[in-house]
Design a protein around this motif. Structure first.
Motif, PDB file in Angstrom:
ATOM      1  N   LYS A   4       0.753  -1.230   0.088  1.00 12.74           N
ATOM      2  CA  LYS A   4      -0.016  -0.092  -0.182  1.00 12.74           C
ATOM      3  C   LYS A   4       0.924   1.129  -0.011  1.00 12.74           C
ATOM      4  N   VAL A   5       0.518   2.107  -0.893  1.00 17.83           N
ATOM      5  CA  VAL A   5       1.110   3.430  -1.012  1.00 17.83           C
ATOM      6  C   VAL A   5       0.361   4.544  -0.668  1.00 17.83           C
ATOM      7  N   LEU A   6       0.623   5.584   0.264  1.00 19.33           N
ATOM      8  CA  LEU A   6      -0.347   6.585   0.414  1.00 19.33           C
ATOM      9  C   LEU A   6       0.092   7.943  -0.466  1.00 19.33           C
ATOM     10  N   PHE A  22       2.864   3.621  -9.646  1.00 23.28           N
ATOM     11  CA  PHE A  22       2.673   2.797  -8.518  1.00 23.28           C
ATOM     12  C   PHE A  22       1.651   1.707  -8.667  1.00 23.28           C
ATOM     13  N   ARG A  23       0.747   1.667  -9.460  1.00 21.51           N
ATOM     14  CA  ARG A  23      -0.236   0.910  -9.906  1.00 21.51           C
ATOM     15  C   ARG A  23       0.520  -0.334 -10.897  1.00 21.51           C
ATOM     16  N   ARG A  24       1.376   0.390 -11.818  1.00 25.87           N
ATOM     17  CA  ARG A  24       2.222  -0.567 -12.662  1.00 25.87           C
ATOM     18  C   ARG A  24       3.155  -1.369 -11.828  1.00 25.87           C
ATOM     19  N   ASN A  25       3.694  -1.068 -10.754  1.00 24.52           N
ATOM     20  CA  ASN A  25       4.339  -1.722  -9.874  1.00 24.52           C
ATOM     21  C   ASN A  25       3.675  -2.698  -8.757  1.00 24.52           C
ATOM     22  N   ASP A  26       2.362  -2.912  -9.000  1.00 25.02           N
ATOM     23  CA  ASP A  26       1.657  -3.616  -8.053  1.00 25.02           C
ATOM     24  C   ASP A  26       1.188  -3.199  -6.580  1.00 25.02           C
ATOM     25  N   PHE A  27       1.156  -1.715  -6.668  1.00 25.03           N
ATOM     26  CA  PHE A  27       0.771  -1.024  -5.340  1.00 25.03           C
ATOM     27  C   PHE A  27      -0.482  -0.708  -5.295  1.00 25.03           C
ATOM     28  N   THR A  28      -1.173  -0.931  -4.164  1.00 19.44           N
ATOM     29  CA  THR A  28      -2.704  -0.472  -3.992  1.00 19.44           C
ATOM     30  C   THR A  28      -2.300   1.055  -3.654  1.00 19.44           C
ATOM     31  N   VAL A  29      -3.246   1.841  -4.222  1.00 13.84           N
ATOM     32  CA  VAL A  29      -2.869   3.413  -4.128  1.00 13.84           C
ATOM     33  C   VAL A  29      -4.183   3.975  -3.332  1.00 13.84           C
ATOM     34  N   ILE A  30      -3.385   4.857  -2.238  1.00 11.74           N
ATOM     35  CA  ILE A  30      -4.325   5.365  -1.652  1.00 11.74           C
ATOM     36  C   ILE A  30      -4.234   7.081  -1.791  1.00 11.74           C
ATOM     37  N   ALA A  42      -4.286   7.493   6.426  1.00 12.52           N
ATOM     38  CA  ALA A  42      -3.325   6.883   6.812  1.00 12.52           C
ATOM     39  C   ALA A  42      -3.750   6.079   8.017  1.00 12.52           C
ATOM     40  N   MET A  43      -4.435   6.684   9.024  1.00 13.62           N
ATOM     41  CA  MET A  43      -4.837   6.005  10.122  1.00 13.62           C
ATOM     42  C   MET A  43      -5.981   4.770   9.769  1.00 13.62           C
ATOM     43  N   LEU A  44      -6.561   5.024   8.671  1.00  9.73           N
ATOM     44  CA  LEU A  44      -7.668   3.927   8.329  1.00  9.73           C
ATOM     45  C   LEU A  44      -7.070   2.823   7.575  1.00  9.73           C
ATOM     46  N   GLU A  45      -5.874   3.037   6.706  1.00  9.06           N
ATOM     47  CA  GLU A  45      -5.616   2.171   5.824  1.00  9.06           C
ATOM     48  C   GLU A  45      -4.087   1.572   6.103  1.00  9.06           C
ATOM     49  N   ASN A  46      -3.516   2.075   7.277  1.00  7.60           N
ATOM     50  CA  ASN A  46      -2.019   1.620   7.439  1.00  7.60           C
ATOM     51  C   ASN A  46      -1.138   1.415   6.231  1.00  7.60           C
ATOM     52  N   PRO A  47      -0.858   2.359   5.342  1.00  7.12           N
ATOM     53  CA  PRO A  47      -0.028   2.038   4.159  1.00  7.12           C
ATOM     54  C   PRO A  47       1.499   1.843   4.526  1.00  7.12           C
ATOM     55  N   HIS A  48       2.179   1.100   3.605  1.00 10.46           N
ATOM     56  CA  HIS A  48       3.421   0.745   4.085  1.00 10.46           C
ATOM     57  C   HIS A  48       4.439   1.912   3.496  1.00 10.46           C
ATOM     58  N   ILE A  49       3.964   2.562   2.547  1.00 14.91           N
ATOM     59  CA  ILE A  49       4.856   3.801   2.037  1.00 14.91           C
ATOM     60  C   ILE A  49       3.823   5.133   2.099  1.00 14.91           C
ATOM     61  N   ALA A  50       4.517   5.993   2.423  1.00 15.63           N
ATOM     62  CA  ALA A  50       3.995   7.472   2.025  1.00 15.63           C
ATOM     63  C   ALA A  50       4.704   8.512   1.110  1.00 15.63           C
ATOM     64  N   VAL A  51       4.241   9.028   0.081  1.00 14.10           N
ATOM     65  CA  VAL A  51       4.707   9.886  -0.580  1.00 14.10           C
ATOM     66  C   VAL A  51       4.195  11.212  -0.391  1.00 14.10           C
ATOM     67  N   PRO A  73       6.112   4.248  13.100  1.00  7.44           N
ATOM     68  CA  PRO A  73       7.345   4.076  13.209  1.00  7.44           C
ATOM     69  C   PRO A  73       8.336   3.339  11.893  1.00  7.44           C
ATOM     70  N   ASP A  74       7.488   2.534  11.500  1.00  7.51           N
ATOM     71  CA  ASP A  74       8.078   1.799  10.282  1.00  7.51           C
ATOM     72  C   ASP A  74       7.680   2.027   8.897  1.00  7.51           C
ATOM     73  N   MET A  75       6.730   2.913   8.658  1.00  7.53           N
ATOM     74  CA  MET A  75       6.319   3.179   7.432  1.00  7.53           C
ATOM     75  C   MET A  75       7.499   3.950   6.688  1.00  7.53           C
ATOM     76  N   GLY A  76       7.671   3.616   5.366  1.00  7.84           N
ATOM     77  CA  GLY A  76       8.503   4.422   4.551  1.00  7.84           C
ATOM     78  C   GLY A  76       8.061   5.611   3.880  1.00  7.84           C
ATOM     79  N   ILE A  77       8.630   6.847   4.267  1.00 10.92           N
ATOM     80  CA  ILE A  77       8.174   8.401   3.776  1.00 10.92           C
ATOM     81  C   ILE A  77       9.205   8.679   2.877  1.00 10.92           C
ATOM     82  N   ILE A  78       8.623   9.214   1.889  1.00 16.76           N
ATOM     83  CA  ILE A  78       9.591  10.232   1.017  1.00 16.76           C
ATOM     84  C   ILE A  78       8.841  11.671   0.650  1.00 16.76           C
TER      85      ILE A  78
END
Length: 233
Positions: A4-6, A22-30, A42-51, A73-78
């Motif tokens: 999941k990516v936000l 992101f969808r081309r790379n098999d991510f679920t996009v929020i 983010a609170m509802l979906e708990n994404p792995h990555i946030a851009v 704490p473990d979310m990836g943020i760019i």
């Protein structure tokens, strides 16, 4: 389960461009177009990555980054910015960002950086989503959005599901009524704020042995509610 990516970006064209890649790379996009909406999703979906775009209406990207880092704490943020300034980069990293890209950016470079962050997350064994969350004898099936107490299904409304999910994934955390209203109903909700208390009361009638003496969803007088963090209740 899908990654999941936000994406929090107020420019529709950039957000759409990111979504396609992101969808081309098999991510679920929020998607979100503001910092407030981004935090709620983010609170509802708990994404792995946030851009996160730095320049957002209302709550800016730096503030959102800090809030997400404190909560996940473990979310990836760019961070993304149109301003190629060292101070922005330093500030973003100080707020907890993992990486930083200046606009315009190469989508291939962005995906390479995202994959590097994912490898870090996977190495800590926190990347795997749980399809079922269990606590205090309850089982919440995130795929079917069904709630069970023991082997018995408890029928709940969509808003009750979101409330229960938020509580059970954050045991012991105190939520104010305003926080619950903004997270579950959204910042754009302008109805009666008592809707929070009404839904809590209704949820208690379904999960508590004695709703008048709740032991799972506790009231913090004058503030809000929290889920009892004791495992043996």
């Amino acid at each position: 389960m899908d990654k999941k990516v936000l994406i929090v970006e107020d420019e529709n064209s950039i957000r759409g461009f990111l979504k396609i890649n992101f969808r081309r790379n098999d991510f679920t996009v929020i998607e979100a177009s503001s910092g407030e909406e981004g935090f709620r999703k983010a609170m509802l979906e708990n994404p792995h990555i946030a851009v996160l775009d730095v320049m957002l209406p209302g709550k800016d990207g730096f503030t959102l980054c800090k809030e997400l880092r404190d909560r996940f704490p473990d979310m990836g943020i760019i961070m993304l910015t149109a301003r190629n300034q060292d101070m922005d980069r330093i500030m973003g990293l100080e707020q907890g960002a993992d990486d930083y890209l200046s606009k315009p950016f190469n989508p291939i470079e962005l995906m390479l950086r995202v994959k590097a962050i994912i490898r870090r997350i996977e190495s800590k064994d926190v990347f795997k989503d749980k399809e079922v969350v269990e606590r205090n004898g309850f089982k919440l099936d995130l795929y079917s959005q069904k709630l069970y107490k023991g082997d018995k299904e408890i029928y709940i409304t969509p808003k009750e599901y979101l409330l229960f999910k938020l509580f059970i994934e954050s045991p012991g955390k105190a939520f104010t009524r305003d926080e619950l209203l903004n997270i579950i109903w959204g910042y754009e909700y302008f109805g009666d704020p008592k809707i929070v208390d009404v839904n809590i009361r209704r949820l208690r009638t379904k999960i508590e042995e004695d709703p008048s003496e709740p032991k799972y969803i506790q009231t913090i007088w004058g503030t809000g509610y929290r889920w009892n963090n004791e495992e043996d209740i």
